[in-house]
Design a protein around this motif. Structure first.
Motif, PDB file in Angstrom:
ATOM      1  N   GLY A  35     -36.256  -6.039 -24.789  1.00 25.28           N
ATOM      2  CA  GLY A  35     -35.547  -5.052 -23.986  1.00 25.28           C
ATOM      3  C   GLY A  35     -36.126  -3.652 -24.087  1.00 25.28           C
ATOM      4  N   VAL A  36     -37.157  -3.481 -24.917  1.00 23.39           N
ATOM      5  CA  VAL A  36     -37.760  -2.167 -25.128  1.00 23.39           C
ATOM      6  C   VAL A  36     -39.164  -2.147 -24.523  1.00 23.39           C
ATOM      7  CG1 VAL A  36     -38.494  -0.484 -26.845  1.00 23.39           C
ATOM      8  CG2 VAL A  36     -36.456  -1.866 -27.262  1.00 23.39           C
ATOM      9  N   GLY A  37     -39.445  -1.163 -23.685  1.00 22.84           N
ATOM     10  CA  GLY A  37     -40.777  -1.004 -23.109  1.00 22.84           C
ATOM     11  C   GLY A  37     -41.264  -2.253 -22.392  1.00 22.84           C
ATOM     12  N   VAL A  38     -42.491  -2.651 -22.703  1.00 20.46           N
ATOM     13  CA  VAL A  38     -43.058  -3.825 -22.035  1.00 20.46           C
ATOM     14  C   VAL A  38     -42.287  -5.099 -22.345  1.00 20.46           C
ATOM     15  CG1 VAL A  38     -45.387  -2.865 -21.900  1.00 20.46           C
ATOM     16  CG2 VAL A  38     -44.751  -4.257 -23.871  1.00 20.46           C
ATOM     17  N   PHE A  39     -41.574  -5.114 -23.453  1.00 24.91           N
ATOM     18  CA  PHE A  39     -40.815  -6.306 -23.838  1.00 24.91           C
ATOM     19  C   PHE A  39     -39.489  -6.446 -23.093  1.00 24.91           C
ATOM     20  CE2 PHE A  39     -43.590  -5.627 -27.558  1.00 24.91           C
ATOM     21  CZ  PHE A  39     -44.293  -6.818 -27.482  1.00 24.91           C
ATOM     22  N   PHE A  48     -38.306 -15.586 -22.534  1.00 24.38           N
ATOM     23  CA  PHE A  48     -38.599 -15.573 -23.967  1.00 24.38           C
ATOM     24  C   PHE A  48     -38.890 -16.985 -24.468  1.00 24.38           C
ATOM     25  CE2 PHE A  48     -37.659 -15.821 -28.455  1.00 24.38           C
ATOM     26  CZ  PHE A  48     -38.445 -14.788 -28.936  1.00 24.38           C
ATOM     27  N   ARG A  49     -38.096 -17.940 -24.023  1.00 20.41           N
ATOM     28  CA  ARG A  49     -38.257 -19.320 -24.495  1.00 20.41           C
ATOM     29  C   ARG A  49     -39.531 -19.991 -23.989  1.00 20.41           C
ATOM     30  NH1 ARG A  49     -33.940 -21.960 -26.923  1.00 20.41           N
ATOM     31  NH2 ARG A  49     -32.155 -20.623 -27.274  1.00 20.41           N
ATOM     32  N   ALA A  50     -40.236 -19.346 -23.090  1.00 19.01           N
ATOM     33  CA  ALA A  50     -41.502 -19.879 -22.587  1.00 19.01           C
ATOM     34  C   ALA A  50     -42.683 -19.489 -23.487  1.00 19.01           C
ATOM     35  CB  ALA A  50     -41.739 -19.402 -21.160  1.00 19.01           C
ATOM     36  N   ALA A  51     -42.410 -18.884 -24.632  1.00 15.19           N
ATOM     37  CA  ALA A  51     -43.459 -18.477 -25.571  1.00 15.19           C
ATOM     38  C   ALA A  51     -44.285 -19.682 -26.004  1.00 15.19           C
ATOM     39  CB  ALA A  51     -42.831 -17.817 -26.798  1.00 15.19           C
ATOM     40  N   TRP A  60     -46.756 -15.184 -23.258  1.00 23.95           N
ATOM     41  CA  TRP A  60     -45.696 -15.571 -22.335  1.00 23.95           C
ATOM     42  C   TRP A  60     -46.274 -15.643 -20.928  1.00 23.95           C
ATOM     43  CZ3 TRP A  60     -44.802 -12.585 -26.596  1.00 23.95           C
ATOM     44  CH2 TRP A  60     -43.751 -12.975 -27.429  1.00 23.95           C
ATOM     45  N   PRO A  61     -45.680 -16.467 -20.059  1.00 22.84           N
ATOM     46  CA  PRO A  61     -46.184 -16.591 -18.683  1.00 22.84           C
ATOM     47  C   PRO A  61     -46.219 -15.277 -17.902  1.00 22.84           C
ATOM     48  CG  PRO A  61     -44.642 -18.351 -19.160  1.00 22.84           C
ATOM     49  CD  PRO A  61     -44.602 -17.408 -20.322  1.00 22.84           C
ATOM     50  N   CYS A  62     -45.379 -14.325 -18.266  1.00 19.29           N
ATOM     51  CA  CYS A  62     -45.331 -13.042 -17.560  1.00 19.29           C
ATOM     52  C   CYS A  62     -46.516 -12.146 -17.911  1.00 19.29           C
ATOM     53  CB  CYS A  62     -44.018 -12.324 -17.834  1.00 19.29           C
ATOM     54  SG  CYS A  62     -43.794 -11.849 -19.566  1.00 19.29           S
ATOM     55  N   ASP A  65     -48.187 -10.499 -24.567  1.00 18.54           N
ATOM     56  CA  ASP A  65     -48.588 -11.100 -25.827  1.00 18.54           C
ATOM     57  C   ASP A  65     -48.200 -10.136 -26.939  1.00 18.54           C
ATOM     58  OD1 ASP A  65     -50.532  -9.098 -26.045  1.00 18.54           O
ATOM     59  OD2 ASP A  65     -52.135 -10.392 -25.335  1.00 18.54           O
ATOM     60  N   ILE A  66     -48.425 -10.550 -28.160  1.00 16.45           N
ATOM     61  CA  ILE A  66     -48.109  -9.698 -29.311  1.00 16.45           C
ATOM     62  C   ILE A  66     -49.221  -9.889 -30.339  1.00 16.45           C
ATOM     63  CG2 ILE A  66     -46.592 -11.437 -30.340  1.00 16.45           C
ATOM     64  CD1 ILE A  66     -44.822  -9.021 -31.266  1.00 16.45           C
TER      65      ILE A  66
END
Length: 78
Positions: A35-39, A48-51, A60-62, A65-66
Protein backbone atom coordinates in the motif's frame (compact mmCIF):
# COMPACT_ATOMS: atom_id res chain seq x y z
CA UNK A 1 27.29 -11.63 -1.38
CA UNK A 2 24.56 -12.55 -3.80
CA UNK A 3 21.36 -14.21 -2.61
CA UNK A 4 19.08 -15.99 -5.05
CA UNK A 5 15.49 -16.83 -4.21
CA UNK A 6 14.86 -20.32 -5.60
CA UNK A 7 11.27 -20.68 -4.43
CA UNK A 8 8.68 -18.17 -3.31
CA UNK A 9 4.95 -18.00 -2.77
CA UNK A 10 2.43 -16.07 -0.72
CA UNK A 11 1.32 -17.65 2.55
CA UNK A 12 -1.48 -15.12 3.00
CA UNK A 13 -2.21 -11.55 1.85
CA UNK A 14 1.00 -10.05 3.31
CA UNK A 15 3.55 -12.80 3.97
CA UNK A 16 5.91 -14.61 1.61
CA UNK A 17 7.50 -18.03 2.03
CA UNK A 18 11.07 -18.05 0.67
CA UNK A 19 13.77 -20.60 -0.10
CA UNK A 20 17.26 -19.37 -0.99
CA UNK A 21 20.00 -21.06 -2.98
CA UNK A 22 22.11 -21.59 0.16
CA UNK A 23 19.32 -23.66 1.76
CA UNK A 24 17.94 -20.96 4.03
CA UNK A 25 14.14 -20.98 4.35
CA UNK A 26 11.98 -18.34 5.93
CA UNK A 27 9.08 -15.94 5.83
CA UNK A 28 9.04 -12.27 4.95
CA UNK A 29 6.25 -10.01 6.21
CA UNK A 30 5.40 -7.24 3.74
CA UNK A 31 2.53 -5.72 5.73
CA UNK A 32 4.49 -2.47 6.32
CA UNK A 33 5.25 -2.11 2.59
CA UNK A 34 1.97 -3.07 0.97
CA UNK A 35 0.00 0.00 0.00
CA UNK A 36 3.05 2.28 0.10
CA UNK A 37 4.56 3.79 -3.05
CA UNK A 38 5.13 1.26 -5.81
CA UNK A 39 3.82 -1.49 -3.54
CA UNK A 40 0.33 0.05 -3.71
CA UNK A 41 -0.41 -2.49 -6.45
CA UNK A 42 0.02 -5.32 -3.95
CA UNK A 43 -2.95 -4.07 -1.93
CA UNK A 44 -5.02 -6.34 -4.16
CA UNK A 45 -4.78 -9.74 -2.43
CA UNK A 46 -4.98 -11.54 -5.78
CA UNK A 47 -1.98 -9.59 -7.06
CA UNK A 48 0.06 -10.23 -3.90
CA UNK A 49 -0.76 -13.95 -4.02
CA UNK A 50 0.62 -14.13 -7.56
CA UNK A 51 4.17 -13.78 -6.17
CA UNK A 52 6.74 -16.21 -7.56
CA UNK A 53 10.48 -16.64 -7.89
CA UNK A 54 12.20 -15.88 -11.16
CA UNK A 55 15.32 -17.71 -9.92
CA UNK A 56 16.82 -14.49 -8.61
CA UNK A 57 14.19 -12.72 -6.50
CA UNK A 58 10.42 -12.46 -5.95
CA UNK A 59 8.42 -11.01 -8.82
CA UNK A 60 4.77 -10.21 -9.46
CA UNK A 61 2.86 -10.16 -12.77
CA UNK A 62 2.34 -6.39 -12.43
CA UNK A 63 6.10 -5.90 -12.94
CA UNK A 64 7.14 -5.40 -9.32
CA UNK A 65 10.04 -7.13 -7.64
CA UNK A 66 11.94 -6.77 -4.39
CA UNK A 67 15.68 -6.90 -3.76
CA UNK A 68 16.83 -10.40 -2.80
CA UNK A 69 19.26 -8.91 -0.25
CA UNK A 70 16.32 -7.28 1.54
CA UNK A 71 14.46 -10.58 1.59
CA UNK A 72 17.45 -12.56 2.84
CA UNK A 73 18.51 -10.14 5.54
CA UNK A 74 15.00 -9.58 6.91
CA UNK A 75 13.29 -12.93 6.56
CA UNK A 76 12.42 -14.90 9.68
CA UNK A 77 14.31 -18.18 9.32
CA UNK A 78 12.42 -21.43 9.71
Amino acid sequence: MRYNVNKAWALDDTTLYLEFDDGRRGTYDMSDLIGVGVFERLSDPAEFRAARSDGFTVVWPCGLDIAPEELYENCVAL
